[in-house]
Design a protein around this motif. Structure first.
Motif, PDB file in Angstrom:
ATOM      1  N   GLU A 145       0.844  -1.194   0.000  1.00  0.00           N
ATOM      2  CA  GLU A 145       0.000   0.000   0.000  1.00  0.00           C
ATOM      3  C   GLU A 145       0.877   1.242   0.000  1.00  0.00           C
ATOM      4  O   GLU A 145       1.938   1.265   0.632  1.00  0.00           O
ATOM      5  CB  GLU A 145      -0.921   0.006   1.229  1.00  0.00           C
ATOM      6  CG  GLU A 145      -1.914  -1.155   1.236  1.00  0.00           C
ATOM      7  CD  GLU A 145      -2.676  -1.247   2.544  1.00  0.00           C
ATOM      8  OE1 GLU A 145      -3.903  -1.099   2.516  1.00  0.00           O
ATOM      9  OE2 GLU A 145      -2.023  -1.477   3.579  1.00  0.00           O
ATOM     10  N   ARG A 202      -3.647   1.064   5.375  1.00  0.00           N
ATOM     11  CA  ARG A 202      -4.670   0.691   6.362  1.00  0.00           C
ATOM     12  C   ARG A 202      -4.673  -0.809   6.640  1.00  0.00           C
ATOM     13  O   ARG A 202      -4.693  -1.230   7.796  1.00  0.00           O
ATOM     14  CB  ARG A 202      -6.046   1.166   5.876  1.00  0.00           C
ATOM     15  CG  ARG A 202      -6.132   2.692   5.758  1.00  0.00           C
ATOM     16  CD  ARG A 202      -7.464   3.160   5.212  1.00  0.00           C
ATOM     17  NE  ARG A 202      -7.442   4.605   4.999  1.00  0.00           N
ATOM     18  CZ  ARG A 202      -6.992   5.203   3.901  1.00  0.00           C
ATOM     19  NH1 ARG A 202      -6.521   4.459   2.901  1.00  0.00           N
ATOM     20  NH2 ARG A 202      -7.000   6.514   3.786  1.00  0.00           N
ATOM     21  N   GLN A 251      -1.844   5.264   2.947  1.00  0.00           N
ATOM     22  CA  GLN A 251      -2.923   4.354   2.573  1.00  0.00           C
ATOM     23  C   GLN A 251      -2.698   2.967   3.173  1.00  0.00           C
ATOM     24  O   GLN A 251      -3.377   2.011   2.816  1.00  0.00           O
ATOM     25  CB  GLN A 251      -3.013   4.246   1.050  1.00  0.00           C
ATOM     26  CG  GLN A 251      -3.306   5.554   0.340  1.00  0.00           C
ATOM     27  CD  GLN A 251      -3.287   5.432  -1.169  1.00  0.00           C
ATOM     28  OE1 GLN A 251      -3.546   4.353  -1.724  1.00  0.00           O
ATOM     29  NE2 GLN A 251      -2.969   6.513  -1.862  1.00  0.00           N
ATOM     30  N   THR A 300      -1.674   6.762   9.581  1.00  0.00           N
ATOM     31  CA  THR A 300      -1.821   5.302   9.650  1.00  0.00           C
ATOM     32  C   THR A 300      -0.714   4.642  10.470  1.00  0.00           C
ATOM     33  O   THR A 300      -0.558   3.422  10.424  1.00  0.00           O
ATOM     34  CB  THR A 300      -1.817   4.708   8.227  1.00  0.00           C
ATOM     35  OG1 THR A 300      -0.727   5.266   7.485  1.00  0.00           O
ATOM     36  CG2 THR A 300      -3.116   5.026   7.495  1.00  0.00           C
TER      37      THR A 300
END
Length: 388
Positions: free
Chosen positions: A26, A32, A30, A56
């Motif tokens: 990712e 996650r 992003q 994150t």
């Protein structure tokens, strides 16, 4: 060479975790699914886990005894916008995204250390495991720091590690002082007077002016900096508004500058502005320079670097550790953490053959699973040394 401290069962689990991360990369901020998996594993080890730090980011805390000293260990989580060209079973399942810099391995080494340390009681103090987002664009470390990383978790000193293709597995390298370069993105705009290609004397050709600037910029490193101070200035884009028979009135140069000290970086910017101003003045045109340092230089503290080198030597032997390696001209946003707390950034060998020797950011690169045990063992040994 001393064997890693990681038992075969944990080594196998680490290889599986690493390949799972590699298959599901990712991009920055992003991460996650990646962060959720990291948090799940850390929780299963019995650690105190905090999510959403700096976006994150994930932080886990392990306290042993009544020791008050705390040591931060950092790994990065993000991947790159690269279409993977490998064909092994754990290749990226996300089109156009790839763990081409080994962050899958960095996470896994730190997870393996967290697992091993969670089962150990022969140290006293606090370990802060830091899983950072968005290293590749230089925004993850500042985001975590802004979110109170060091104040919320009371970190006294900080360490980071990066794999290096071409270095043998089981070897380490570091150095006191600058170890990775700053990166500055620059843009130079030339406003001239375009005109007909057959009548250049009636205008000022932006291509000619900008080309002169491109050549002159190369003298910054070769003639205007102290030869002992490394630097790089690269023009990577040249755009104009010219057409087939139209001389351009505007030209834009973009590029990248690297330096190993803040002083060299400042000198590079100053010389660049002087060159652009002088050449544009000579041609009677306008010139503008934008210079944005997105990564500062990574500077290792002397005490923490000596500690890291000593720990590595005890683990793999003196012949496998280079404690005064050459500085690298790649950039690393661990620099922000090392500027906030005394720290050390060190390099670990990724291997000399096959995918493991491909350059970082190559579409054919892969992290070497054999290196996982050495990296995790280093983290465990470092913690036990600093938190005796």
């Amino acid at each position: 060479m001393v064997e890693p401290l990681i038992d075969p069962g944990l080594q196998n689990n680490m290889a599986r975790w690493r390949r799972d991360f590699h298959a599901a990369p990712e991009l920055g901020f992003q991460e996650r699914t990646t962060a959720a998996r990291v948090a799940e594993l850390l929780t299963s080890f019995g650690l105190e886990v905090h999510q959403g730090i700096g976006g994150t980011g994930v932080v886990a805390v392990l306290q042993r005894g009544n020791g008050r000293h705390s040591i931060g260990l950092r790994a990065d989580m993000d991947a790159l916008p690269i279409e993977e060209q490998n064909h092994f079973s754990h290749r990226s399942g996300n089109a156009g995204v790839m763990h081409a810099c080994g962050h899958d391995g960095h996470m896994t080494m730190l997870l393996g250390a967290a697992k091993r340390l969670s089962e150990s009681h022969d140290f006293s103090g606090r370990v802060i495991f830091i899983f950072q987002p968005s290293e590749e664009n230089g925004k993850g470390a500042p985001a975590m720091i802004k979110d109170g990383l060091f104040e919320r978790f009371d970190v006294d000193e900080i360490y980071g590690m990066h794999n290096i293709p071409g270095m043998p597995v089981g070897t380490f390298a570091t150095r006191a002082g600058p170890i990775a370069a700053s990166e500055s993105l620059f843009e130079i705009e030339v406003e001239a007077r375009g005109g007909h290609a057959a009548l250049p004397h009636m205008g000022v050709d932006a291509i000619v002016v900008a080309s002169e600037i491109v050549g002159a910029l190369q003298t910054i490193v070769s003639r205007k900096l102290d030869p002992s101070q490394n630097g790089v200035v690269s023009v990577t884009e040249f755009k104009t508004d010219g057409k087939r028979n139209v001389l351009p009135g505007r030209a834009t140069l973009s590029g990248d500058a690297r330096a190993l000290t803040p002083e060299t970086n400042a000198a590079t910017e100053a010389k660049m502005r002087q060159i652009v101003e002088g050449i544009c003045l000579a041609h009677g045109v306008e010139g503008r320079v934008t210079y944005n340092t997105i990564f500062p230089a990574t500077i290792n503290a002397a005490e923490q670097t000596k500690v890291a080198a000593d720990v590595a030597r005890a683990l793999v032997g003196a012949e496998a550790v280079e404690s005064d390696c050459a500085a690298k001209l790649f950039s690393e946003d661990f620099a922000h953490m090392a500027a906030a707390r005394p720290g050390c950034f060190l390099l670990i060998g990724n291997g000399t053959e096959g995918h493991h020797a491909k350059p970082l950011h190559s579409a054919e690169y892969d992290f070497c699973d054999e290196a996982l045990g050495f990296g995790a063992s280093f983290w465990v040994s470092l913690v036990k040394d600093r938190l005796k």
